[in-house]
Design an enzyme around this catalytic site. Structure first.
Site, PDB file in Angstrom:
ATOM      1  CE1 TYR A   1       1.181   7.999   4.285  1.00 27.76           C
ATOM      2  CE2 TYR A   1      -0.752   7.160   3.131  1.00 27.76           C
ATOM      3  CZ  TYR A   1       0.019   8.224   3.564  1.00 27.76           C
ATOM      4  OH  TYR A   1      -0.354   9.504   3.277  1.00 27.76           O
ATOM      5  CB  SER A   2       3.735  -0.737   2.191  1.00 26.50           C
ATOM      6  OG  SER A   2       4.556  -1.859   2.445  1.00 26.50           O
ATOM      7  N   GLY A   3       5.299  -0.250   5.179  1.00 22.19           N
ATOM      8  CA  GLY A   3       6.626  -0.329   5.786  1.00 22.19           C
ATOM      9  C   GLY A   3       7.507  -1.326   5.053  1.00 22.19           C
TER      10      GLY A   3
ATOM     11  N   GLY B   1       0.834  -1.191   0.000  1.00 22.67           N
ATOM     12  CA  GLY B   1       0.000   0.000   0.000  1.00 22.67           C
ATOM     13  C   GLY B   1       0.874   1.248   0.000  1.00 22.67           C
TER      14      GLY B   1
ATOM     15  CB  ILE C   1       6.890  -0.220  -0.006  1.00 22.88           C
ATOM     16  CG1 ILE C   1       5.825  -1.075  -0.705  1.00 22.88           C
ATOM     17  CG2 ILE C   1       7.478   0.832  -0.937  1.00 22.88           C
ATOM     18  CD1 ILE C   1       6.261  -1.684  -2.027  1.00 22.88           C
TER      19      ILE C   1
END
Ligand SMILES: *Cc1c(COP(=O)(O)O)cnc(C)c1O
Length: 281
Positions: free
Chosen positions: A42-44, A40, A46
């Protein structure tokens, strides 16, 4: 180990251990020259893949759920500053991200890539997380962690010494499927499933990244990250209040997430505050 001090705990003791579980999940996934993964906006995961790519010198491609929004939010700006290239799938296409068809299309566009699943949870990630218990000093009875995709819990439980239990707190609503998922991940990593763990489904506060006034007050009081850590800690304190743990139980709560230093690593202003803890005495 830091100890969480709260009068409501009585004789139960809660120790806090900080761990960057997203980086831990990547440890045994490193090696390929080009990694493509999903998340997503805000993915950590990523961010963790982007930072690992910069540090270890491999190419990274992040396939993001939804439309592109410019300017990039701080989380994606950080990923790009680390050298990650971004691609987008609308919500319908994103649901099919793990199908052979979508992955073939992505390989057509991005060339020879190693594809990691959303959240980074695969067998190698489980083996990485299984190293956490061995690094803990001190004595404890129960180890708790938040559960998103289940890879962290699957690994921690697999790495536990005899006689200890792992308790995960689901941050998603309707997360009953996670029990099967954690079992699947353990089987994939080790060919067996442990029975020393369980998942509590009662502290999702409306679902992933959702919150409530009570949870907001809790976050303000304890200064913790709100999507994962606050839900676990709220759950632990609430269960203690209900007498779910015998007196004297020693609980280790894994405070997951990236320390600010690693978030700042790529030199991008992130505006992301993972919540530098202010709960020390
Ligand atoms: C991803 C994440 C989790 C959940 O880990 P899973 O292995 O997906 O269950 C927990 N806490 C934080 C801070 C995370 O970023």
């Amino acid at each position: 180990m830091e100890e969480l001090l709260d009068p409501a705990l009585g004789s139960v003791r809660v120790f806090l251990v900080h761990d960057d579980n997203k980086a831990r999940k990547l440890r045994y996934n490193l090696g390929p020259a080009r990694i493509l993964t999903f998340g997503g906006a805000y993915s950590g995961h990523i961010r963790a893949v982007a930072a690992a790519g910069l540090r270890h010198g491999f190419e990274t491609i992040g396939v993001i759920r939804g439309e592109e929004h410019l300017p990039l939010n701080p989380s994606l700006a950080h990923a790009v500053a680390c050298g990650m290239r971004l691609d987008y799938l609308d919500r319908a296409a994103y649901r099919l991200k793990h199908t052979a068809e979508t992955q073939a299309r992505l390989r057509e566009r991005w060339g020879e890539v190693t594809i990691l699943p959303e959240g980074g949870s695969n067998a190698a990630a489980v083996r990485g997380c299984a190293e956490l218990p061995g690094e803990l000093g001190g004595d404890y009875d129960v180890i708790c962690c938040p559960v998103g995709t289940g890879g962290t819990l699957a690994g921690i439980a697999a790495g536990l010494p005899e006689g200890r239990r792992a308790l995960g707190f689901a941050v998603l609503k309707g997360a009953g499927f996670l029990t099967g998922e954690v079992a699947r991940l353990q089987r994939e990593a080790y060919g067996r499933v442990w029975s020393n763990w369980s998942i509590n489904l009662d502290y999702h506060f409306g679902g992933y990244a959702r919150t409530t006034p009570a949870l907001k007050r809790f976050i303000a009081k304890y200064q913790v990250e709100g999507v994962y850590v606050a839900k676990m800690l709220y759950g632990i304190l609430d269960l203690v209040r209900q007498g779910a743990f015998p007196g004297g139980t020693r609980i280790v709560a894994v405070v997951t997430g990236q320390p600010l230093t690693s978030v700042a690593e790529c030199g991008a202003p992130t505006g992301l505050d993972s919540g530098e803890p202010r709960w020390r005495r």
